[in-house]
Design a protein around this motif. Structure first.
Motif, mmCIF file in Angstrom:
data_model
loop_
_atom_site.group_PDB
_atom_site.id
_atom_site.type_symbol
_atom_site.label_atom_id
_atom_site.label_comp_id
_atom_site.label_asym_id
_atom_site.label_seq_id
_atom_site.Cartn_x
_atom_site.Cartn_y
_atom_site.Cartn_z
ATOM 1 N N ALA A 169 2.263 1.662 -3.459
ATOM 2 C CA ALA A 169 1.208 2.035 -4.396
ATOM 3 C C ALA A 169 0.868 3.519 -4.292
ATOM 4 O O ALA A 169 0.635 4.194 -5.300
ATOM 5 C CB ALA A 169 -0.034 1.181 -4.140
ATOM 6 N N GLU A 170 0.841 4.049 -3.086
ATOM 7 C CA GLU A 170 0.532 5.472 -2.897
ATOM 8 C C GLU A 170 1.567 6.352 -3.578
ATOM 9 O O GLU A 170 1.228 7.393 -4.163
ATOM 10 C CB GLU A 170 0.462 5.786 -1.402
ATOM 11 C CG GLU A 170 -0.752 5.181 -0.710
ATOM 12 C CD GLU A 170 -0.734 5.415 0.792
ATOM 13 O OE1 GLU A 170 0.329 5.882 1.308
ATOM 14 O OE2 GLU A 170 -1.745 5.141 1.458
ATOM 15 N N ARG A 171 2.830 5.933 -3.517
ATOM 16 C CA ARG A 171 3.896 6.710 -4.177
ATOM 17 C C ARG A 171 3.750 6.622 -5.710
ATOM 18 O O ARG A 171 3.892 7.631 -6.412
ATOM 19 C CB ARG A 171 5.268 6.163 -3.769
ATOM 20 C CG ARG A 171 5.579 6.314 -2.284
ATOM 21 C CD ARG A 171 5.977 7.738 -1.928
ATOM 22 N NE ARG A 171 6.450 7.813 -0.545
ATOM 23 C CZ ARG A 171 7.722 7.698 -0.174
ATOM 24 N NH1 ARG A 171 8.645 7.482 -1.099
ATOM 25 N NH2 ARG A 171 8.054 7.784 1.095
ATOM 26 N N LYS A 174 0.818 -1.206 0.000
ATOM 27 C CA LYS A 174 0.000 0.000 0.000
ATOM 28 C C LYS A 174 0.855 1.261 0.000
ATOM 29 O O LYS A 174 0.566 2.238 -0.717
ATOM 30 C CB LYS A 174 -0.926 -0.008 1.215
ATOM 31 C CG LYS A 174 -1.862 1.197 1.277
ATOM 32 C CD LYS A 174 -2.771 1.132 2.507
ATOM 33 C CE LYS A 174 -3.673 2.354 2.571
ATOM 34 N NZ LYS A 174 -4.570 2.340 3.751
ATOM 35 N N ALA A 175 1.939 1.223 0.763
ATOM 36 C CA ALA A 175 2.815 2.396 0.832
ATOM 37 C C ALA A 175 3.461 2.673 -0.520
ATOM 38 O O ALA A 175 3.568 3.827 -0.958
ATOM 39 C CB ALA A 175 3.883 2.179 1.905
ATOM 40 N N TRP A 221 0.049 -0.761 -12.948
ATOM 41 C CA TRP A 221 0.144 0.526 -13.641
ATOM 42 C C TRP A 221 0.701 0.334 -15.048
ATOM 43 O O TRP A 221 1.552 -0.536 -15.280
ATOM 44 C CB TRP A 221 1.070 1.487 -12.886
ATOM 45 C CG TRP A 221 0.613 1.863 -11.526
ATOM 46 C CD1 TRP A 221 -0.025 3.004 -11.138
ATOM 47 C CD2 TRP A 221 0.767 1.080 -10.328
ATOM 48 N NE1 TRP A 221 -0.281 2.998 -9.801
ATOM 49 C CE2 TRP A 221 0.203 1.821 -9.267
ATOM 50 C CE3 TRP A 221 1.332 -0.179 -10.056
ATOM 51 C CZ2 TRP A 221 0.169 1.355 -7.967
ATOM 52 C CZ3 TRP A 221 1.306 -0.652 -8.759
ATOM 53 C CH2 TRP A 221 0.728 0.103 -7.724
ATOM 54 N N PRO A 233 -5.542 -1.719 -8.203
ATOM 55 C CA PRO A 233 -4.784 -1.273 -7.020
ATOM 56 C C PRO A 233 -3.314 -1.653 -7.042
ATOM 57 O O PRO A 233 -2.517 -1.048 -6.311
ATOM 58 C CB PRO A 233 -5.521 -1.958 -5.865
ATOM 59 C CG PRO A 233 -6.158 -3.169 -6.485
ATOM 60 C CD PRO A 233 -6.543 -2.754 -7.861
ATOM 61 N N LYS A 234 -2.942 -2.622 -7.874
ATOM 62 C CA LYS A 234 -1.556 -3.095 -7.864
ATOM 63 C C LYS A 234 -0.896 -3.114 -9.244
ATOM 64 O O LYS A 234 0.152 -3.712 -9.420
ATOM 65 C CB LYS A 234 -1.487 -4.513 -7.271
ATOM 66 C CG LYS A 234 -1.984 -4.623 -5.833
ATOM 67 C CD LYS A 234 -1.851 -6.049 -5.324
ATOM 68 C CE LYS A 234 -2.366 -6.159 -3.888
ATOM 69 N NZ LYS A 234 -2.193 -7.559 -3.364
ATOM 70 N N ASP A 292 1.099 6.069 -7.451
ATOM 71 C CA ASP A 292 -0.104 6.778 -7.929
ATOM 72 C C ASP A 292 0.170 8.265 -8.154
ATOM 73 O O ASP A 292 -0.571 8.931 -8.884
ATOM 74 C CB ASP A 292 -1.244 6.631 -6.909
ATOM 75 C CG ASP A 292 -1.900 5.252 -6.979
ATOM 76 O OD1 ASP A 292 -1.773 4.595 -8.030
ATOM 77 O OD2 ASP A 292 -2.536 4.835 -5.981
ATOM 78 N N ARG A 293 1.216 8.784 -7.522
ATOM 79 C CA ARG A 293 1.530 10.209 -7.670
ATOM 80 C C ARG A 293 2.315 10.514 -8.952
ATOM 81 O O ARG A 293 2.441 11.679 -9.324
ATOM 82 C CB ARG A 293 2.354 10.681 -6.468
ATOM 83 C CG ARG A 293 1.647 10.544 -5.126
ATOM 84 C CD ARG A 293 2.613 10.853 -3.994
ATOM 85 N NE ARG A 293 2.046 10.531 -2.677
ATOM 86 C CZ ARG A 293 2.751 10.530 -1.559
ATOM 87 N NH1 ARG A 293 4.051 10.859 -1.597
ATOM 88 N NH2 ARG A 293 2.186 10.206 -0.411
ATOM 89 N N CYS A 318 9.749 6.349 -5.185
ATOM 90 C CA CYS A 318 9.618 5.478 -4.008
ATOM 91 C C CYS A 318 10.760 5.610 -3.011
ATOM 92 O O CYS A 318 10.642 5.157 -1.861
ATOM 93 C CB CYS A 318 9.481 4.025 -4.464
ATOM 94 S SG CYS A 318 7.999 3.727 -5.450
#
Length: 446
Positions: free
Chosen positions: A252-254, A249-250, A269, A266-267, A256-257, A329
């Motif tokens: 993925a958040e990076r 999750k951590a 790109w 969710p996993k 997504d930016r 990341c």
């Protein structure tokens, strides 16, 4: 050649007539010798390279040309029918007379009815398309194939002669150049030949096929694959291990930016090119890339287990994506491990995977449906993408001019013919009809 015509007695007759036998050999040599001398091979070498079958077909090209030749003392068909015609059936007599007067030409195949018939359009004259009765050839011909053959009128229908040569795209170009040189035509002049011109140019058809086929066999071209950046294709698999204590999750958040990383779940790109619809830079080889919503997919990223897996198709892209991921990341990921695979290794892996009897293999009907849906999406986007064969224009843009429409028609035929030749594959039955209609070209699909 159709089963109804027997030329054995005609061949025997020619073999017994010294002058005519020598003349036949001279005509056959005119068809074959330019290529044999250029590649420094003899008749046995020709058989070794192309096989007995094609050696016979090439001899047949010269033989059929010989039947149309007229010398000071006459024509061999006229002489044979005068002396031995009473022994032949009426059907054979008519066939020999028609073959004598029929030139070879280049035809485009359409409306194939396997085992029954096919429609042929003469590409070198303004003659109307004709449907020929044919059992064997119609079983192997595909829509938009091009063939050099003689179309012979026989009573209430048409048939093709025995010497049939399939013409690839490069063979057609070689033929057209040879015909223009022989007839002293300029490149801008329409290539429209009379019956007499075609009869006189018969050896050029054989030579065009033989030159290109021998060159292909003796110097097989390596397919050059490149991506839209012009890089040679070489698959790079980067595996970024997650740092100790870091969650998916951590990471993925990076990711997504990052503006150029388009999420697809969710996993997962897609790494997209900044400029959408950018024209490819590939040269004379094949360009290998995927489009999504008009943008080139440069690579993919996926979180799996305790690692981020990144796949790209060139060394340059591997360097670029590593920099993007590292910048986004930071210390969430360790340095990547990179595996490099060539196209040949990918093919070998695909073959090995296909040979396994996996219980979770996709059923053929589902694979076909998925491929059809993929091709629909792909070609829908392609209609608005720049195509090298169309001078860098998209198909929608190219059809706005008369010259562009002709190029688009040839491009569509190329796609359709290539798909039809993938026998047994999921794309073999793909229907390109919607593309012709979408571009307003359905009336030219004939």
């Amino acid at each position: 050649m159709a089963e109804r015509n027997d030329i054995s007695d005609l061949l025997t007759f020619i073999g017994r007539e010294g002058d005519w036998r020598e003349r036949l050999q001279e005509v056959v040599a005119e068809h074959l010798m330019p290529a044999l001398e250029e590649f420094e091979i003899d008749h046995d070498g020709l058989i070794d390279l192309l096989g007995e079958q094609w050696s016979g077909v090439l001899w047949g090209c010269g033989f059929e040309d010989f039947l149309s030749c007229r010398y000071e003392d006459g024509n061999i068909v006229d002489l044979y029918l005068k002396r031995r015609g009473w022994k032949e059936t009426a059907l054979n007599r008519d066939y020999f007379a028609a073959l004598r007067d029929t030139p070879v030409s280049l035809y485009e195949v359409s409306d194939v009815q396997p085992g029954t018939s096919m429609a042929l359009r003469d590409l070198l004259t303004d003659a109307d398309p004709v449907t020929v009765r044919e059992k064997s050839a119609s079983r192997t011909m595909k829509q938009w194939d091009r063939i050099a053959v003689r179309v012979v009128a026989q009573r209430d229908h048409h048939v093709i002669s025995g010497a049939l040569l399939p013409f690839r795209t490069e063979t057609v170009e070689f033929l057209f150049e040879g015909l223009r040189d022989a007839l002293k035509l300029k490149k801008r002049d329409a290539l429209r030949l009379s019956r007499e011109q075609l009869l006189g140019c018969a050896p050029i058809f054989t030579a065009a096929w033989l030159f290109t086929e021998l060159d292909r066999v003796l110097s097989p071209a390596e397919i050059q694959l490149s991506n839209s950046d012009g890089d040679d294709v070489q698959f790079h698999d980067l595996r970024f291990p997650l740092a100790s204590g870091v969650t998916q999750k951590a990471v993925a958040e990076r990711l997504d930016r990052v503006k150029v990383f388009e999420p697809e779940g969710p996993k997962f790109w897609n790494w997209l090119a900044v400029c959408k619809g950018k024209g490819g830079k590939a040269g004379g080889g094949i360009m290998l890339d995927t489009q999504m919503d008009g943008a080139t997919v440069l690579g993919t990223l996926e979180l799996k287990g305790k690692a981020l897996l990144v796949n790209v198709n060139s060394a340059a892209r591997a360097v670029r994506v590593e920099a993007l991921v590292t910048e986004a990341c930071g210390d969430l990921l360790k340095r990547p491990l990179t595996a490099i695979r060539t196209m040949e290794q990918m093919r070998s892996q695909h073959h090995d995977d296909g040979a396994q009897d996996g219980a979770d293999a996709i059923p053929p009907e589902i694979a076909r449906q998925l491929m059809q849906e993929h091709m629909d999406r792909h070609y829908r986007e392609t209609l608005d993408a720049p195509i090298p064969a169309l001078g860098g224009k998209s198909p929608r843009a190219a059809v706005r001019t008369s010259a562009g429409r002709k190029k688009v028609v040839e491009w569509l035929k190329y796609l359709e013919n290539g798909s039809a030749r993938q026998e047994g594959g999921p794309i073999a039955g793909y229907d390109f009809g919607w593309m012709w209609e979408e571009l307003g070209l359905q009336d030219l699909r004939k």
